[in-house]
Motif scaffolding. Structure first.
Motif, short mmCIF file in Angstrom:
data_model
loop_
_atom_site.label_atom_id
_atom_site.label_comp_id
_atom_site.label_asym_id
_atom_site.label_seq_id
_atom_site.Cartn_x
_atom_site.Cartn_y
_atom_site.Cartn_z
N LYS A 172 23.56 44.25 -43.85
CA LYS A 172 23.65 44.27 -45.31
C LYS A 172 23.66 45.73 -45.77
O LYS A 172 22.90 46.55 -45.28
CB LYS A 172 22.47 43.52 -45.92
CG LYS A 172 22.60 43.25 -47.41
CD LYS A 172 21.54 42.24 -47.89
CE LYS A 172 21.88 40.84 -47.44
NZ LYS A 172 20.95 39.83 -48.01
N THR A 205 25.91 37.69 -39.60
CA THR A 205 26.38 37.62 -40.97
C THR A 205 26.43 39.03 -41.54
O THR A 205 25.54 39.84 -41.27
CB THR A 205 25.48 36.74 -41.85
OG1 THR A 205 24.16 37.30 -41.88
CG2 THR A 205 25.42 35.32 -41.33
N TYR A 206 27.46 39.31 -42.32
CA TYR A 206 27.54 40.64 -42.95
C TYR A 206 27.91 40.47 -44.41
O TYR A 206 28.73 39.63 -44.78
CB TYR A 206 28.51 41.55 -42.21
CG TYR A 206 29.97 41.21 -42.34
CD1 TYR A 206 30.84 42.00 -43.10
CD2 TYR A 206 30.52 40.10 -41.68
CE1 TYR A 206 32.19 41.70 -43.20
CE2 TYR A 206 31.87 39.79 -41.78
CZ TYR A 206 32.70 40.60 -42.54
OH TYR A 206 34.04 40.31 -42.65
N SER A 207 27.24 41.26 -45.24
CA SER A 207 27.49 41.18 -46.68
C SER A 207 27.25 42.56 -47.28
O SER A 207 26.54 43.39 -46.72
CB SER A 207 26.57 40.15 -47.33
OG SER A 207 25.21 40.45 -47.12
N TYR A 208 27.88 42.80 -48.43
CA TYR A 208 27.76 44.08 -49.12
C TYR A 208 28.09 45.25 -48.18
O TYR A 208 27.41 46.28 -48.18
CB TYR A 208 26.36 44.25 -49.70
CG TYR A 208 25.97 43.20 -50.71
CD1 TYR A 208 26.27 43.35 -52.07
CD2 TYR A 208 25.32 42.04 -50.31
CE1 TYR A 208 25.92 42.37 -52.99
CE2 TYR A 208 24.96 41.06 -51.22
CZ TYR A 208 25.27 41.23 -52.56
OH TYR A 208 24.93 40.26 -53.47
N ASP A 210 31.39 36.18 -42.77
CA ASP A 210 31.46 36.93 -44.01
C ASP A 210 30.58 36.24 -45.04
O ASP A 210 30.91 35.16 -45.55
CB ASP A 210 32.91 37.00 -44.49
CG ASP A 210 33.09 37.86 -45.73
OD1 ASP A 210 32.10 38.11 -46.45
OD2 ASP A 210 34.23 38.27 -46.00
N ALA A 211 29.44 36.86 -45.35
CA ALA A 211 28.50 36.27 -46.28
C ALA A 211 28.75 36.70 -47.72
O ALA A 211 27.94 36.38 -48.61
CB ALA A 211 27.07 36.61 -45.87
N GLY A 212 29.84 37.42 -47.96
CA GLY A 212 30.23 37.73 -49.32
C GLY A 212 29.87 39.12 -49.78
O GLY A 212 29.06 39.83 -49.19
N ASN A 213 30.55 39.54 -50.85
CA ASN A 213 30.31 40.82 -51.52
C ASN A 213 30.69 42.02 -50.67
O ASN A 213 30.23 43.14 -50.93
CB ASN A 213 28.85 40.93 -51.98
CG ASN A 213 28.48 39.88 -53.00
OD1 ASN A 213 28.98 39.89 -54.13
ND2 ASN A 213 27.63 38.95 -52.60
N ASN A 214 31.52 41.82 -49.65
CA ASN A 214 32.05 42.94 -48.89
C ASN A 214 33.25 43.53 -49.62
O ASN A 214 33.99 42.81 -50.28
CB ASN A 214 32.46 42.49 -47.49
CG ASN A 214 31.28 41.96 -46.69
OD1 ASN A 214 30.34 42.68 -46.39
ND2 ASN A 214 31.33 40.67 -46.34
#
Length: 748
Positions: free
Chosen positions: A276, A296-299, A323-327
């Motif tokens: 993160k 999981t990766y995000s931001y 992809d956990a979002g906000n990337n």
């Protein structure tokens, strides 16, 4: 004051029974380590000590250690062992970069100088020594040192020997810096659980920044930077979870992993790993590789990874991360303060005039626009067709107008497609029909059928620059079919202008009962394609440059074709479509660019079917990679692959992104003027830009785009409180601070 706040937070959260230890490179391992006034000195001392859950180990800011850290003890749930920073200044730095001084060097004999190397841990091997900003050439014995930047390391005596043509090597080269932690992980978490590490900078390692292995679990890594810069095969890796373990609770927050081979890599059978607020820029292959499916990766912001091709590959793996979002979207420029150390040398080439009709008309229509933009276009021409002869006046007019006209083969045949044609006897008179090829003699014996008797000498006649009759495969196939007793069919990938003498030898083959497939001989094919294209241009065109450049069709080359090109007198070549040796992406300016294999990137499919903004962002990422590592790229396209508007967008973007646009000949001449690695076709180049500064600017896309995490992680790598600036946290390890607010700490 900001750093004192960090210290207070760490101590208060550690618990009343915790012990805090201090480490300072100016300290002593004989000290107690229990106060900033009595610190330990080495990371080795930390690694051989024993700690209890809740203990805190603090490393002094502005401190530099040529060591690796192996945490020796585990914490417990809710009572972590923590490793952090104290004091003021830059973050503690763990590094393999060993800066020698002139006074440490002594002459041995002739131009050879020596220095004894020492560190708190043994130095069993060296793989890299940096001379100024260029990598040296390793030799296997002291007596083999013979050229500038040659070096040899004796692991028994721990002596480094270098060749210096002009006295003391530090004076001659500006600096000499061996990378002494070869093969190590600068932080090696091995069978350790419940620990937290923050505010450490890791650089100049040829192995791993952080490695987590075996039964290690419950690990928090935050506000760290792993920036290697060393082109060492399939390492270094910034943050690596090793396949020997199966962790289920690893957290990586607010980190940077730049200029590695891979930024973040995860293998094995973990069950839960979280990234993160992380960044990965200009890693030689991938930003994030996950082979577990548990990541999981995000931001996160991943940009301009994969040096070996013009396009970026930021995320990869089997099955790959979640992809956990906000990337941030791919190809989003980072707009950091400074990351580019070299001019981004880019060539633009239009390929294939002379091969197909319509090609020369297309580029002719674009030349006024290209000229108005001041772009030094190269044009790669094919020489073996009737159209090529018809276009001699056009080719000459391009040369006269100042365009860079290069050889692009005789036929445009790819050597990776060796099939020539199939042939079968279809008559009825012959009792048997046998085909053979030996020493360029093409023979068909057909008792009973005079029309099928063939004995042709395919050797070069001396007039092959003007193909006719049996000189080419197209002519050979046509002539066979004209006999009326053969069916000869070209392979779909065969080009008719290939010289017939390039057919491979064939033992006697029965072509009456079944067709036979004739093959091309690679060495003959490439020798003729390369030598005859140059001879054709020399015979038909004037004003050619002294240093000639060969353009491989289809970006196919290898070491054998490079040798042929050199033997033919070509000073350089635009080579393969991926950097050789792949997948290492190891040929970078500081270690030497192969002038006979300048990286090529075609427009198909990379730059097709894109919006203007998508095309521009991909090109900016290419320029970014080139400027970070010094790798030149050759962009090429063919007839109608890009519209005139897209060509304009491409050229405008390259210029606005800061590319140093050169013709192929100009680039080859430039490389030939840099430092040659003796006995090779590799040429190394000095960096010319300012030091890398990855701090965000106000225009950086990660400013205020990160996730707001627990207060435990709110201080960035420099010790600045994320909550003091902007409306949110930044992506990465560094907070954006406006210039008018001051930034006394300097760059990380």
């Amino acid at each position: 004051m900001l750093k004192q706040i960090i210290l207070a937070v760490v101590v208060l959260t550690a618990g009343a029974s915790a012990t805090t230890y201090y480490v300072d490179p100016a300290g002593s391992n004989g000290n107690s380590g229990l106060s900033p006034q009595t610190p330990w000195r080495t990371l080795l001392k930390v690694g051989i000590s024993t700690f209890q859950p809740g203990d805190v180990i603090l490393f002094k800011r502005d401190g530099v250690w040529n060591e690796w850290l192996t945490p020796p003890s585990s914490g417990s749930a809710g009572n972590l062992i923590k490793f952090d920073a104290y004091g003021n200044g830059r973050p503690p730095e763990f590094t393999g970069h060993y800066a020698t001084t002139a006074s440490q060097w002594t002459p041995t004999s002739g131009n050879v100088w020596q220095i004894p190397l020492s560190a708190t841990q043994p130095i069993p091997q060296l793989k890299f020594v940096q001379f100024g900003t260029m990598w040296g050439n390793s030799q296997s014995a002291q007596n083999l040192l013979a050229h500038d930047r040659d070096w040899y390391y004796d692991p028994v005596l721990q002596n480094l020997y270098v060749w210096s043509a002009a006295g003391n090597p530090v004076t001659h080269y500006g600096s000499v810096s061996p990378i002494i932690l070869s093969g190590q992980a600068l932080i090696d978490i091995n069978n350790i659980t419940y620990i937290e590490i923050q505010h450490i900078k890791l650089d100049w390692y040829d192995g791993y920044g952080v490695q987590v292995q075996k039964a290690s679990d419950h690990v928090w890594l935050a506000n760290m930077m792993a920036d290697s810069q060393i082109p060492n095969a399939t390492v270094p890796i910034g943050f690596y979870v090793h396949p020997t373990g199966a962790p289920g609770d690893i957290h990586i927050y607010n980190t940077d992993a730049h200029r590695n081979y891979i930024g973040y890599r995860f293998d094995g059978t973990p069950t839960a790993i979280e990234l993160k607020n992380c960044r990965a820029y200009a890693n030689r292959t991938y930003g994030l590789m996950d082979n577990t499916g548990a990541v999981t990766y995000s931001y996160c912001h991943l940009y301009a990874n994969n040096l070996a091709t013009g396009i970026s590959t930021d995320v990869i793996g089997t099955p790959g991360p979640i992809d956990a979002g906000n990337n941030l979207a791919a190809d989003t420029p980072p707009n950091v303060r400074g990351f580019m150390q070299y001019p981004a040398r880019i060539t633009v080439t239009y390929d294939d005039p002379g091969l197909v009709d319509g090609s020369h008309q297309y580029i002719e229509s674009l030349l006024p626009m290209i000229q108005s933009k001041g772009v030094p276009l190269s044009i790669a021409v094919v020489t073996g067709y009737d159209l090529s002869r018809q276009l001699i006046p056009t080719f000459q007019s391009w040369i006269n107008a100042g365009w860079d006209v290069n050889c692009h083969s005789v036929s445009h045949q790819y050597f990776v497609f060796p099939n020539a044609f199939r042939v079968q006897y279809t008559g009825s008179a012959a009792t048997s029909v046998t085909l053979s090829i030996s020493n360029k003699q093409f023979t068909i014996t057909a008792p009973g059928d005079p029309n099928a008797q063939v004995s042709w000498n395919l050797s070069t006649s001396g007039t092959d620059m003007v193909p006719a009759g049996l000189d080419t495969l197209g002519g050979l196939i046509y002539t066979l079919n004209q006999r009326g007793v053969f069916l000869a069919t070209a392979d779909p990938n065969m080009k008719p202008a290939v010289k017939s003498e390039d057919l491979a030898d064939a033992p006697p083959q029965d072509i009456k009962s079944s067709p036979y497939l004739l093959l091309m001989d690679k060495t003959r094919l490439m020798t003729d394609e390369i030598e005859w294209s140059k001879a054709w241009m020399n015979a038909n065109l004037t004003g050619m440059p002294a240093n000639r450049v060969y353009i491989y069709p289809g970006s196919y080359e290898d070491t054998s074709t490079e040798a042929i090109t050199v033997a033919a007198g070509f000073a350089g070549a635009r080579g393969s479509g991926s950097m050789d040796p792949a997948p290492n992406a190891g040929t970078v300016a500081a270690s030497g660019i192969d002038v006979q294999n300048i990286l090529s990137q075609g427009s198909v499919p990379t730059f097709q079917n894109l919006s203007d903004s998508q095309l521009a962002n991909k090109l900016r990422a290419m320029v970014f990679k080139s400027a970070v590592w010094g790798v030149p790229y050759g962009i090429f396209w063919h007839v109608n692959e890009l519209s005139p508007h897209q060509v304009g967008v491409m050229l405008d973007t390259l210029k606005s992104a800061g590319a140093t646009l050169m013709s192929n000949t100009q680039l080859v001449n430039y490389l030939l003027g840099s430092q040659q690695n003796s006995g090779t076709t590799y040429y190394a180049d000095l960096t010319t830009g300012a030091p890398v500064d990855p701090r965000p600017t106000q225009a950086s896309p990660g400013v205020d785009r990160g996730a707001t995490l627990a207060d435990e992680y709110k201080y960035d790598l420099m010790g600045i409180d994320q909550n003091r600036f902007g409306s949110g946290w930044e992506i990465g390890s560094l907070v954006f601070v406006a210039e008018n607010l001051g930034h006394a700490e300097g760059s990380p």
